[in-house]
Design a protein around this motif. Structure first.
Motif, PDB file in Angstrom:
ATOM      1  N   ASP A 449      37.655  85.642  85.922  1.00 39.68           N
ATOM      2  CA  ASP A 449      38.322  84.448  85.389  1.00 39.68           C
ATOM      3  C   ASP A 449      38.932  84.816  84.033  1.00 39.68           C
ATOM      4  OD1 ASP A 449      39.205  81.974  84.627  1.00 39.68           O
ATOM      5  OD2 ASP A 449      37.239  80.988  84.681  1.00 39.68           O
ATOM      6  N   LEU A 450      40.080  85.470  84.093  1.00 40.16           N
ATOM      7  CA  LEU A 450      40.707  85.997  82.883  1.00 40.16           C
ATOM      8  C   LEU A 450      41.198  84.875  81.978  1.00 40.16           C
ATOM      9  CD1 LEU A 450      41.409  88.766  81.673  1.00 40.16           C
ATOM     10  CD2 LEU A 450      43.657  88.566  82.718  1.00 40.16           C
ATOM     11  N   ASN A 451      41.638  83.782  82.549  1.00 32.98           N
ATOM     12  CA  ASN A 451      42.114  82.633  81.774  1.00 32.98           C
ATOM     13  C   ASN A 451      41.010  82.110  80.848  1.00 32.98           C
ATOM     14  OD1 ASN A 451      43.762  80.076  81.237  1.00 32.98           O
ATOM     15  ND2 ASN A 451      41.987  79.243  82.288  1.00 32.98           N
ATOM     16  N   ALA A 452      39.822  81.854  81.423  1.00 32.73           N
ATOM     17  CA  ALA A 452      38.720  81.326  80.618  1.00 32.73           C
ATOM     18  C   ALA A 452      38.208  82.358  79.628  1.00 32.73           C
ATOM     19  CB  ALA A 452      37.593  80.854  81.537  1.00 32.73           C
ATOM     20  N   LEU A 453      38.178  83.640  80.037  1.00 29.88           N
ATOM     21  CA  LEU A 453      37.719  84.710  79.137  1.00 29.88           C
ATOM     22  C   LEU A 453      38.590  84.765  77.890  1.00 29.88           C
ATOM     23  CD1 LEU A 453      36.061  87.259  78.450  1.00 29.88           C
ATOM     24  CD2 LEU A 453      37.644  88.567  79.886  1.00 29.88           C
ATOM     25  N   TYR A 454      39.903  84.768  78.063  1.00 27.46           N
ATOM     26  CA  TYR A 454      40.803  84.874  76.922  1.00 27.46           C
ATOM     27  C   TYR A 454      40.693  83.644  76.017  1.00 27.46           C
ATOM     28  CZ  TYR A 454      45.103  85.420  74.234  1.00 27.46           C
ATOM     29  OH  TYR A 454      46.023  85.539  73.210  1.00 27.46           O
ATOM     30  N   ARG A 455      40.680  82.459  76.616  1.00 27.08           N
ATOM     31  CA  ARG A 455      40.610  81.225  75.807  1.00 27.08           C
ATOM     32  C   ARG A 455      39.291  81.138  75.043  1.00 27.08           C
ATOM     33  NH1 ARG A 455      44.513  77.217  77.520  1.00 27.08           N
ATOM     34  NH2 ARG A 455      45.665  77.940  79.361  1.00 27.08           N
ATOM     35  N   ALA A 456      38.192  81.535  75.685  1.00 24.30           N
ATOM     36  CA  ALA A 456      36.889  81.441  75.024  1.00 24.30           C
ATOM     37  C   ALA A 456      36.814  82.362  73.814  1.00 24.30           C
ATOM     38  CB  ALA A 456      35.786  81.776  76.023  1.00 24.30           C
ATOM     39  N   VAL A 457      37.338  83.573  73.936  1.00 24.13           N
ATOM     40  CA  VAL A 457      37.295  84.519  72.817  1.00 24.13           C
ATOM     41  C   VAL A 457      38.226  84.069  71.691  1.00 24.13           C
ATOM     42  CG1 VAL A 457      37.734  86.912  72.125  1.00 24.13           C
ATOM     43  CG2 VAL A 457      36.616  86.437  74.308  1.00 24.13           C
ATOM     44  N   GLY A 473      26.141  84.610  75.954  1.00 22.89           N
ATOM     45  CA  GLY A 473      25.585  83.268  75.795  1.00 22.89           C
ATOM     46  C   GLY A 473      26.608  82.147  75.732  1.00 22.89           C
ATOM     47  N   GLN A 474      27.838  82.440  75.237  1.00 23.78           N
ATOM     48  CA  GLN A 474      28.833  81.383  75.065  1.00 23.78           C
ATOM     49  C   GLN A 474      30.104  81.612  75.878  1.00 23.78           C
ATOM     50  OE1 GLN A 474      29.246  81.479  70.761  1.00 23.78           O
ATOM     51  NE2 GLN A 474      27.788  79.794  70.510  1.00 23.78           N
ATOM     52  N   VAL A 475      30.554  82.866  75.972  1.00 27.63           N
ATOM     53  CA  VAL A 475      31.797  83.133  76.716  1.00 27.63           C
ATOM     54  C   VAL A 475      31.556  83.063  78.223  1.00 27.63           C
ATOM     55  CG1 VAL A 475      33.571  84.858  77.192  1.00 27.63           C
ATOM     56  CG2 VAL A 475      32.754  84.531  74.850  1.00 27.63           C
ATOM     57  N   PHE A 476      30.531  83.765  78.717  1.00 31.55           N
ATOM     58  CA  PHE A 476      30.288  83.823  80.160  1.00 31.55           C
ATOM     59  C   PHE A 476      30.070  82.443  80.785  1.00 31.55           C
ATOM     60  CE2 PHE A 476      27.377  85.501  83.726  1.00 31.55           C
ATOM     61  CZ  PHE A 476      28.456  85.656  84.584  1.00 31.55           C
ATOM     62  N   PRO A 477      29.279  81.551  80.181  1.00 36.21           N
ATOM     63  CA  PRO A 477      29.079  80.234  80.806  1.00 36.21           C
ATOM     64  C   PRO A 477      30.363  79.408  80.952  1.00 36.21           C
ATOM     65  CG  PRO A 477      27.344  80.665  79.209  1.00 36.21           C
ATOM     66  CD  PRO A 477      28.372  81.745  79.030  1.00 36.21           C
ATOM     67  N   ARG A 478      31.407  79.724  80.209  1.00 35.12           N
ATOM     68  CA  ARG A 478      32.663  78.974  80.317  1.00 35.12           C
ATOM     69  C   ARG A 478      33.557  79.502  81.436  1.00 35.12           C
ATOM     70  NH1 ARG A 478      35.322  77.986  74.455  1.00 35.12           N
ATOM     71  NH2 ARG A 478      36.983  77.301  75.869  1.00 35.12           N
ATOM     72  N   MET A 479      33.139  80.571  82.090  1.00 36.16           N
ATOM     73  CA  MET A 479      33.967  81.200  83.115  1.00 36.16           C
ATOM     74  C   MET A 479      33.535  80.769  84.511  1.00 36.16           C
ATOM     75  SD  MET A 479      34.034  85.027  81.399  1.00 36.16           S
ATOM     76  CE  MET A 479      35.015  85.739  82.723  1.00 36.16           C
ATOM     77  N   ALA A 480      34.499  80.786  85.427  1.00 36.65           N
ATOM     78  CA  ALA A 480      34.204  80.423  86.815  1.00 36.65           C
ATOM     79  C   ALA A 480      33.270  81.433  87.470  1.00 36.65           C
ATOM     80  CB  ALA A 480      35.510  80.329  87.609  1.00 36.65           C
ATOM     81  N   ASN A 481      33.142  82.632  86.897  1.00 38.21           N
ATOM     82  CA  ASN A 481      32.249  83.652  87.455  1.00 38.21           C
ATOM     83  C   ASN A 481      30.779  83.349  87.192  1.00 38.21           C
ATOM     84  OD1 ASN A 481      34.808  85.227  86.073  1.00 38.21           O
ATOM     85  ND2 ASN A 481      34.398  85.910  88.160  1.00 38.21           N
ATOM     86  N   PHE A 482      30.493  82.418  86.293  1.00 32.09           N
ATOM     87  CA  PHE A 482      29.116  82.146  85.894  1.00 32.09           C
ATOM     88  C   PHE A 482      28.361  81.367  86.967  1.00 32.09           C
ATOM     89  CE2 PHE A 482      25.959  79.329  83.938  1.00 32.09           C
ATOM     90  CZ  PHE A 482      25.154  80.254  83.296  1.00 32.09           C
ATOM     91  N   THR A 483      27.137  81.785  87.241  1.00 34.26           N
ATOM     92  CA  THR A 483      26.213  81.022  88.083  1.00 34.26           C
ATOM     93  C   THR A 483      24.857  81.016  87.399  1.00 34.26           C
ATOM     94  OG1 THR A 483      25.588  82.994  89.359  1.00 34.26           O
ATOM     95  CG2 THR A 483      27.393  81.643  90.237  1.00 34.26           C
ATOM     96  N   ASN A 484      24.106  79.933  87.581  1.00 37.97           N
ATOM     97  CA  ASN A 484      22.791  79.831  86.937  1.00 37.97           C
ATOM     98  C   ASN A 484      21.803  80.842  87.488  1.00 37.97           C
ATOM     99  OD1 ASN A 484      23.355  77.650  85.156  1.00 37.97           O
ATOM    100  ND2 ASN A 484      23.252  76.228  86.881  1.00 37.97           N
ATOM    101  N   THR A 485      22.078  81.356  88.678  1.00 38.03           N
ATOM    102  CA  THR A 485      21.134  82.272  89.325  1.00 38.03           C
ATOM    103  C   THR A 485      21.592  83.719  89.275  1.00 38.03           C
ATOM    104  OG1 THR A 485      22.202  81.865  91.455  1.00 38.03           O
ATOM    105  CG2 THR A 485      20.320  80.476  90.883  1.00 38.03           C
TER     106      THR A 485
END
Length: 521
Positions: A449-457, A473-485
């Protein structure tokens, strides 16, 4: 070689006749862009050197040779910036540098791999390369002007392509289990120490981790190494000296490259790359490094570098002077004007950024961190917490002039941002990127999810904020690649590497995207 039977170098007037005669590949100079002897010789040496590799196609060799010319002609990347004297290729295929997608699928009895190997091999995504980081010091032919963003960009692309060509059909010559399984590998995994041989005969030692059932199959081990090493090769990145230090000056020595002017260049890569390049450097039959103007890898000089190479590269460094067009550039004498020898070469080592002591490349090409053999090297504060990391001095990586017509980031749609980033990378890398597959990187089993990665940084002040950017802790959870598991290890370092490869130059070209309040905080 088999390619030469289907290849013809021709004048533009003969192109159509040769095409009708069934010649598959035709290299020619157009009437609008006539070539000089010197540039034609430089292109020809690089082109033929690439074709010595038995797995290289003609379009790939053409792309590598074109990049070699861009490096030593000082060409800037971008549309309309190609050197006027470069040839054209008439073929059904568009010239393009090889990528990690060019690794062929293995032949596995009883398995249908049409849907991809991960669809039929359980836990394939858990296989990863354990690749410690290293600095690569090169002596490159040229003046100090070679240490410039656009020229190092082309040299980096050519070196990455050369590495992919070497490892995409490698063979495993030996494999033994490691004495202990690296602690960061998932439960049930094991690790193999493998010795590999590249397409041109170079050797290197690497460690591959993964499920026991996968690593029991020699064909799967070999394919996993081909995939992960090809992906890891693409992470090689040149560094420029910080603004506070001067660019290294060109020096010369009769013992290296026949007295050709040389400059020191530094890159960040993996240990296996340094091993492989040193082996290839020692092989007098391997011509690709000499064709790119690499005179030495570390303390190992390029044994295939000849006196005619020295004359050609010395002439290329003096293109601003009057180079007699009547001279045969392949036979230029070593006495062509060059800087006076300064005794033993002593170059200032460019200061390096701190990198993790080691890392791992997963099957999808992403990188995650691992501990060093001697233990965790992260420093801790008085209460056991990691010491506060200072803001990073963002390196001036190879970048290009860029004119963007997208709106400001706050109102820019994800589609607009990705298309703009894709266009930027196409200009920087000199090759097309397919919109349908961009970005090609995979994270946690899905497209990055390059869009969310760039915006978060950017919302945290940009890459240069150092510890101000909490990648995991902050960038990864904002990305579509993130899952709780998710069970990814070292996701922070994986995101950093993706950002360096795909976003950092774009960020430098768009300082208005950064949150100024965070950056000044």
């Amino acid at each position: 070689m088999q390619h030469y039977q289907r290849l013809q170098v021709a004048h533009v007037s003969a192109v159509e006749e040769l095409a009708k005669a069934g010649i598959q590949y035709i290299v020619y100079w157009s009437e609008e862009r006539p070539g000089s002897q010197l540039i034609a010789a430089h292109f020809g040496h690089a082109f033929c050197a690439a074709l010595r590799n038995p797995v290289t196609t003609v379009p790939e060799a053409f792309a590598v040779a074109s990049h070699a010319c861009h490096v030593h002609l000082g060409s800037k990347s971008g549309p309309g910036q190609a050197p006027a004297a470069l040839p054209c290729l008439r073929s059904a295929q568009t010239p393009a540098l090889p990528s990690n997608n060019s690794v062929p699928l293995p032949q596995l009895e009883g398995m249908d791999l049409s849907q991809g190997i991960a669809a039929v091999v359980p836990d394939w995504d858990s296989v990863r390369l354990l690749a410690p980081h290293a600095e690569l010091r090169l002596l490159a032919c040229g003046q100090a002007s070679l240490i410039a963003p656009h020229r190092l960009s082309f040299l980096g692309e050519a070196l990455r392509a050369m590495l992919v060509l070497e490892v995409r059909q490698l063979t495993v010559t030996s494999q033994t289990p490691t004495h202990r399984v690296p602690a960061h590998l998932p439960a049930g995994c094991t690790a193999l120490r493998c010795e590999i041989q590249s397409a041109s005969g170079g050797c290197a030692k690497v460690v591959l981790g993964g499920p026991q059932e996968v690593l029991k199959n020699p064909a799967l081990v070999e394919h996993a190494l081909r995939q992960t090493l090809s992906a890891d090769a693409l992470s090689l990145q040149f560094k420029l000296p910080p603004p506070s230090l001067p660019v290294p000056i060109a020096q010369s020595s009769d013992d290296i490259a026949g007295g050709t002017p040389l400059v020191d260049a530094l890159a960040v890569t993996s240990v296996w790359v340094v091993q492989l390049l040193r082996m290839l450097c020692s092989d007098s039959k391997f011509r690709m490094l000499a064709a790119l103007g690499i005179a030495a890898v570390g303390c190992t000089t390029t044994s295939s570098f000849t006196q005619s190479d020295a004359g050609r590269f010395t002439a290329l460094t003096h293109l601003t002077s009057a180079v007699p067009e009547s001279l045969d550039p392949i036979l230029l004498p070593s006495s062509w004007p060059a800087p006076a020898p300064l005794g033993p070469i002593a170059y200032n080592t460019l200061p390096a950024q701190q990198h993790p002591s080691s890392g791992s490349v997963q099957m999808d090409g992403q990188r995650s961190s691992s501990q060093a053999a001697a233990g965790n090297t992260t420093s801790t504060g008085s209460r056991g917490r990691p010491a506060k990391e200072p803001k990073l001095a963002v390196p001036e990586l190879a970048s290009v002039s860029w004119s963007s017509d997208r709106p400001e980031l706050s109102v820019c749609t994800p589609h607009q941002l990705l298309e703009d980033m894709r266009g930027f990378l196409e200009v920087r890398r000199g090759r097309q990127l397919q919109s349908s597959t961009f970005p090609e990187a995979i994270l946690n089993g899905s497209q990055l999810d390059l869009n969310a990665l760039y915006r978060a940084v950017c919302s945290r002040g940009g890459y240069g904020m150092g510890s101000g950017v909490n990648w995991a802790g902050q960038v990864f959870p904002r990305m579509a690649n993130f899952t709780n598991t998710h069970k990814m290890t070292g996701v922070g370092n994986a995101l950093k590497r993706h950002y360096q490869a795909l976003c950092l130059d774009y960020e430098l070209a768009h300082p208005e995207d950064l949150d100024k309040q965070e950056a000044s905080g």
